[in-house]
Design a protein around this motif. Sequence first.
Motif, PDB file in Angstrom:
ATOM      1  N   TYR A   1      -1.876   8.116   7.322  1.00  0.00           N
ATOM      2  CA  TYR A   1      -3.017   8.270   8.236  1.00  0.00           C
ATOM      3  C   TYR A   1      -3.614   6.910   8.609  1.00  0.00           C
ATOM      4  O   TYR A   1      -3.844   6.614   9.788  1.00  0.00           O
TER       5      TYR A   1
ATOM      6  N   SER B   1      -5.968   4.931  11.722  1.00  0.00           N
ATOM      7  CA  SER B   1      -7.286   4.397  11.388  1.00  0.00           C
ATOM      8  C   SER B   1      -7.429   2.921  11.748  1.00  0.00           C
ATOM      9  O   SER B   1      -8.513   2.461  12.098  1.00  0.00           O
TER      10      SER B   1
ATOM     11  N   GLY C   1     -10.300   5.331  -3.274  1.00  0.00           N
ATOM     12  CA  GLY C   1     -10.673   4.272  -4.196  1.00  0.00           C
ATOM     13  C   GLY C   1     -10.822   4.770  -5.621  1.00  0.00           C
ATOM     14  O   GLY C   1     -10.530   5.926  -5.898  1.00  0.00           O
ATOM     15  N   PRO C   2     -11.264   3.912  -6.516  1.00  0.00           N
ATOM     16  CA  PRO C   2     -11.692   2.535  -6.256  1.00  0.00           C
ATOM     17  C   PRO C   2     -10.511   1.645  -5.829  1.00  0.00           C
ATOM     18  O   PRO C   2      -9.446   1.741  -6.433  1.00  0.00           O
ATOM     19  N   GLY C   3     -10.752   0.852  -4.832  1.00  0.00           N
ATOM     20  CA  GLY C   3      -9.648   0.080  -4.228  1.00  0.00           C
ATOM     21  C   GLY C   3      -8.674   1.061  -3.612  1.00  0.00           C
ATOM     22  O   GLY C   3      -9.036   1.776  -2.682  1.00  0.00           O
ATOM     23  N   THR C   4      -7.454   1.114  -4.175  1.00  0.00           N
ATOM     24  CA  THR C   4      -6.485   2.096  -3.677  1.00  0.00           C
ATOM     25  C   THR C   4      -5.996   2.976  -4.828  1.00  0.00           C
ATOM     26  O   THR C   4      -4.930   3.562  -4.743  1.00  0.00           O
ATOM     27  N   ARG C   5      -6.789   3.078  -5.888  1.00  0.00           N
ATOM     28  CA  ARG C   5      -6.341   3.772  -7.106  1.00  0.00           C
ATOM     29  C   ARG C   5      -6.016   5.246  -6.856  1.00  0.00           C
ATOM     30  O   ARG C   5      -5.138   5.805  -7.504  1.00  0.00           O
TER      31      ARG C   5
ATOM     32  N   VAL D   1     -11.570  -4.496  -7.410  1.00  0.00           N
ATOM     33  CA  VAL D   1     -11.203  -3.566  -8.491  1.00  0.00           C
ATOM     34  C   VAL D   1     -10.006  -4.081  -9.301  1.00  0.00           C
ATOM     35  O   VAL D   1      -9.494  -3.372 -10.158  1.00  0.00           O
TER      36      VAL D   1
ATOM     37  N   THR E   1     -13.324  10.140  -3.055  1.00  0.00           N
ATOM     38  CA  THR E   1     -13.233   8.719  -3.447  1.00  0.00           C
ATOM     39  C   THR E   1     -12.843   7.794  -2.296  1.00  0.00           C
ATOM     40  O   THR E   1     -12.871   6.574  -2.461  1.00  0.00           O
ATOM     41  N   GLY E   2     -12.448   8.362  -1.164  1.00  0.00           N
ATOM     42  CA  GLY E   2     -11.972   7.533  -0.056  1.00  0.00           C
ATOM     43  C   GLY E   2     -10.665   6.816  -0.411  1.00  0.00           C
ATOM     44  O   GLY E   2     -10.276   5.849   0.235  1.00  0.00           O
TER      45      GLY E   2
ATOM     46  N   GLU F   1     -11.361   5.978  15.990  1.00  0.00           N
ATOM     47  CA  GLU F   1     -10.006   6.457  15.696  1.00  0.00           C
ATOM     48  C   GLU F   1      -9.439   7.424  16.741  1.00  0.00           C
ATOM     49  O   GLU F   1      -8.249   7.377  17.029  1.00  0.00           O
TER      50      GLU F   1
ATOM     51  N   GLU G   1      -6.927  -4.940  -8.281  1.00  0.00           N
ATOM     52  CA  GLU G   1      -5.553  -4.654  -7.850  1.00  0.00           C
ATOM     53  C   GLU G   1      -4.868  -5.919  -7.345  1.00  0.00           C
ATOM     54  O   GLU G   1      -3.646  -6.033  -7.393  1.00  0.00           O
TER      55      GLU G   1
ATOM     56  N   LEU H   1     -16.410   7.575 -10.973  1.00  0.00           N
ATOM     57  CA  LEU H   1     -15.408   7.403  -9.911  1.00  0.00           C
ATOM     58  C   LEU H   1     -15.056   5.938  -9.676  1.00  0.00           C
ATOM     59  O   LEU H   1     -14.105   5.626  -8.982  1.00  0.00           O
ATOM     60  N   LEU H   2     -15.872   5.048 -10.238  1.00  0.00           N
ATOM     61  CA  LEU H   2     -15.615   3.619 -10.036  1.00  0.00           C
ATOM     62  C   LEU H   2     -14.639   3.088 -11.084  1.00  0.00           C
ATOM     63  O   LEU H   2     -13.995   2.063 -10.883  1.00  0.00           O
TER      64      LEU H   2
ATOM     65  N   PRO I   1     -15.961  -0.449  -3.096  1.00  0.00           N
ATOM     66  CA  PRO I   1     -14.765   0.082  -3.772  1.00  0.00           C
ATOM     67  C   PRO I   1     -14.533   1.581  -3.561  1.00  0.00           C
ATOM     68  O   PRO I   1     -13.409   2.036  -3.627  1.00  0.00           O
TER      69      PRO I   1
ATOM     70  N   LEU J   1       0.830  -1.211   0.000  1.00  0.00           N
ATOM     71  CA  LEU J   1       0.000   0.000   0.000  1.00  0.00           C
ATOM     72  C   LEU J   1       0.863   1.259   0.000  1.00  0.00           C
ATOM     73  O   LEU J   1       0.479   2.284  -0.562  1.00  0.00           O
TER      74      LEU J   1
ATOM     75  N   PHE K   1      -9.976  12.194   0.033  1.00  0.00           N
ATOM     76  CA  PHE K   1     -10.545  11.325   1.072  1.00  0.00           C
ATOM     77  C   PHE K   1     -12.075  11.368   1.038  1.00  0.00           C
ATOM     78  O   PHE K   1     -12.743  10.344   1.169  1.00  0.00           O
TER      79      PHE K   1
ATOM     80  N   GLU L   1     -13.849   4.664   2.300  1.00  0.00           N
ATOM     81  CA  GLU L   1     -12.732   4.385   3.207  1.00  0.00           C
ATOM     82  C   GLU L   1     -13.371   4.084   4.548  1.00  0.00           C
ATOM     83  O   GLU L   1     -14.219   4.835   5.008  1.00  0.00           O
TER      84      GLU L   1
END
Lengths: 332, 425
Positions: free
Chosen positions: A290, A295, A277-281, B401, A274-275, B70, B403, A188-189, B242, A104, A271, B245
Motif C-alpha cells: 500500500y 501513499s 510501528g513502532p518504526g516498522t515492527r 526505534v 500501531t500504523g 493519496e 531498526e 505499543l511503543l 514511532p 522494508l 494500520f 503512519e
Amino acid sequence: MRALGILDELARPLILLPVAVVDRILTPIQKHVGIDKMGYFFVLPNLLIFGIFVLFPMLLNFYYAMTGGTKLFPQDRPFVGLENFATLFDCDDFLSPNSCQEDLFWRGISNTIQFVVFQVSGIVLFSLVTALVLNRKIVARGFFRSVFFYPVLLSPVVVALIWKWVLQHEGVLNAIVEIFGGESKRWLLDTNWAMFWVVFVSVWALMGFYTLILLAGLQSIPPELYEASSIDGANHWQDFRFVTMPLLMPTMFVVLVLSLIRAVQMFDHIFVLTGGGPGTRTQLMVQYIYTTGFSNQIQLFGLSAAASMVLGISLLVLTLLQLRLGNQSSLA
Amino acid sequence: MRKVVAVFVVLSMLLAVAPAFSQDMVELRIRWYDDGNEGEVLRDLLDRFEADNPDISVEIDTVPYRAILENLPLDLAAGEGPDMARVTDLGGLAEYYLDMTPYLSDPGYWEDNFGPFLNWKRLPGDDSSIPGFMTQLTITGPFINRTLFEQAGIEVPSDMSDQVTWDEWAAASVAVAEALEIPYPMAMDRSGHRFAGPAISSGAMYFDDMGHPTVMDEGFRDMAERFVNWHLDGTMHPEMWPLSEGYAGANEEFANAELVFYMSGSWQVGQFSEQIGDAFDWQTVPNPCGPGGCTGMPGGAALVGIGATEHPEEVARVMEYLASQDVLGEFAARTLFIPAHAGLSATGVDFDTDLQLAKDSLGVFVGQVGTLEQTAFDLQAYAFNRALFDATRDRLTQAMVGELTLDEAIDRIQDDVDTALAEQG
C-alpha cells in the motif's frame, strides 16, 4: 384465506415472468448445443463476474509488475521485465533486512511470518477451546455464543481504536496494572510487546467467526459415537482424541486455510492500532504494498505490483500445501 | 381513468423537457479538506457567488486530508478528478493543473498579487501558467503553553533573547514538564516538512551544487541526531513519530495542556482559537536558531483548477471571484489564515477574532516571513519535495526505534529519494 388467495394471484405473475423470460432464452440455446453443454451457460454469469473483477485485475497486476515509471495507465509505462523482482530480491543476507535494497519489503515479510504463525495458532487454539466449551450444556450458552461472536460484527477501525485506548499510556490496562502495584508501560511503543498486542487484538476480533465454524463442525458429530465410546470406557480426553478430533479435522482445515489467508492479508486492524510501528515492527507485507504503490508522493506501482505477486504466490503455495496435507490426513 | 392517463402524459412530458431547462446550469465540484472553519467560510462565499451567477453551481466535496494526498493524485492521473481542488503537494501535482490564463479577465492581477507563489504550482521550465491561488500562506513554527511556564516559575527563553537555540528550548520545556509533571515536554508534527525548518537552521543545505536533493551534510545530520535523541530521552512526545503512519499532530495534547512546546505551524491558530480560546495562554514563539539561521518552512494550500475539467471558463470565473482582494481578504479574516496576496499583505488583514492570543500568534507568524532562509523557499518550491519529506519522516522513525543507526537512516533517505526520482524520470 381470501386475502392469501389474492396475494397468491398477484405474486404468481411476478414469479412466472422471470421463469418465462429465462425459458425463452435458454430453450433455443439448449436445442442448439444440447443438454450436456448447458452447464457452461449456467456458470457463465458467475465466470464473467470472476473474470472482470478477479482474473482481469490479476493479469493487469502481472503486467504492472513488469513495468516501471510512475504513470498510471499501462500503455504509458515502460516495460522493464523482471527488474522489479530483481530489486525486491537484491539482498546480501535475507535474514538481515538492512542488507537488502528494499529493506522494508523484507521487514514486511519477516513481520508477516511472525504474525501469521502466532495469529493463526492463536485463532485455531482459542476458537477450538471456545467452541468445545460452548458446545457443552453450560448456563447462558446462547448469551456466551453471542458474546464471543460480537467482536466479529465490529468494524476493524472500531476494534483497533478501542484497543488503542485500552493500551495507551494513560489507558485502562495501565490503570489496572497500577492498581495491582505494577508500573505503567508504553505497551505499543515497546518493540517486543507491539507484535504481541497486534496478534492478541486480531485474535480477539476474529476468533468468534472461526468459533462458529468449529461449533457447527462439533454439532455435526453424531452423539451415538460418544455413547459408544462411553460404553467402551473412554474418558473425556480419549473422547476428544479419538472421536472429536478426527471428525472435526475437515472443519479444522477450513478454519486453518481461511484464517491463514486472512492473516497474510491483514492490514486494517494493525494500520489503525500501531500504523505499522513502532518504526516498522508491525508493518506487514500488505502495508508495504500500500505505502509503495499509493501513499508515497512518487508512487511506484510496478514495485508494489511485484510485491503483491510475491504475496499472492506465497499464499497460493501455502494453501496448496495445506490442502495436500489435509487430503493426506483424511486418507490416513 | 382518462384523467389519470392525462396527468401521466403531462408529467412524462415535463420530465422529458426538464433537462433542457437545466442545461444552462453548470455544476462544478471542489475537492476540499478542512483544518478549521474554512470549508464553512468557503460555502458562505460561494453561496453569494451562486446568487449573482445563477448559471454556475459549486459543490464542495470535503474529504480527509489523507485523501487529498493519496486518492486525489490517482483520480487526477485517471482523468477523473474534480474541477477544482485544494492541494498542498503544490508542485507534485502540477502536471494536472489547468492553466487559466486564457480564461481570466485580468491575468496581470494574478501575476501582481500571487506572483512569488505561482512558481510553487508550476512544472520546472514553466514560468507563465496561472493554475490557481494560495488559500493561505503557512509558516511553520512553535507554539508554547505560557501558562505552564508561569506555573512552573521558569522564564520563557524567548522573553530573554531574540535568538533562542533548539537546545535551550528543549532544556526549558523539560524543566517545565518535570516541575509540573506534564507528560510531554515537546512535540513536532510527524512530517518531514516540519523537520526541514529546524534542519535548515542547523545548516542543512537540502540541495547539492547541481540542484539535486541531498541530505548528506553535517547540518542535516546534526539536527537528525538531536531529534532522534530527544525521542529516546523523552524530551519529545515518545509515541507520535514511532507509532503513526503518515502525518500525525499533537493538537489534542497541546489543547489539553499536556504539552509544553509544540512545533507545528500557522494553520493551527484558527483551531486553537476555537479549541483552547483563553483557557490558558498559548503563544507562538519565533523559530529557534542554529548555525544556519532561525528559519521555519513556508508552505500552504492552494486552490487550483484541474486541467481535465469540461468547464474551464466557469472554473476561471469562480477562481476570479474567490481570488479577488475583497473576497480573499474576508476568507483570510474569518479563517485566521495568513493570505499569500501582495495587496492584502500591503493593506493588512483585520482578523475576525476578539482573542488577543490569536492576533498575537498571527503577528508572530507574519513576522517570521522575513526570517525564512532562501533554502526553505527553494525546498518548498521543489516539485518533488514530498519524496524527501516522506523519506525523512519514515527513516528517522526507524532510527528512533533502533531498526537503523542514524547514519543508516540518512543513507536510506538519500537512497529512497534517488530511487523515486529515477523512477519519476
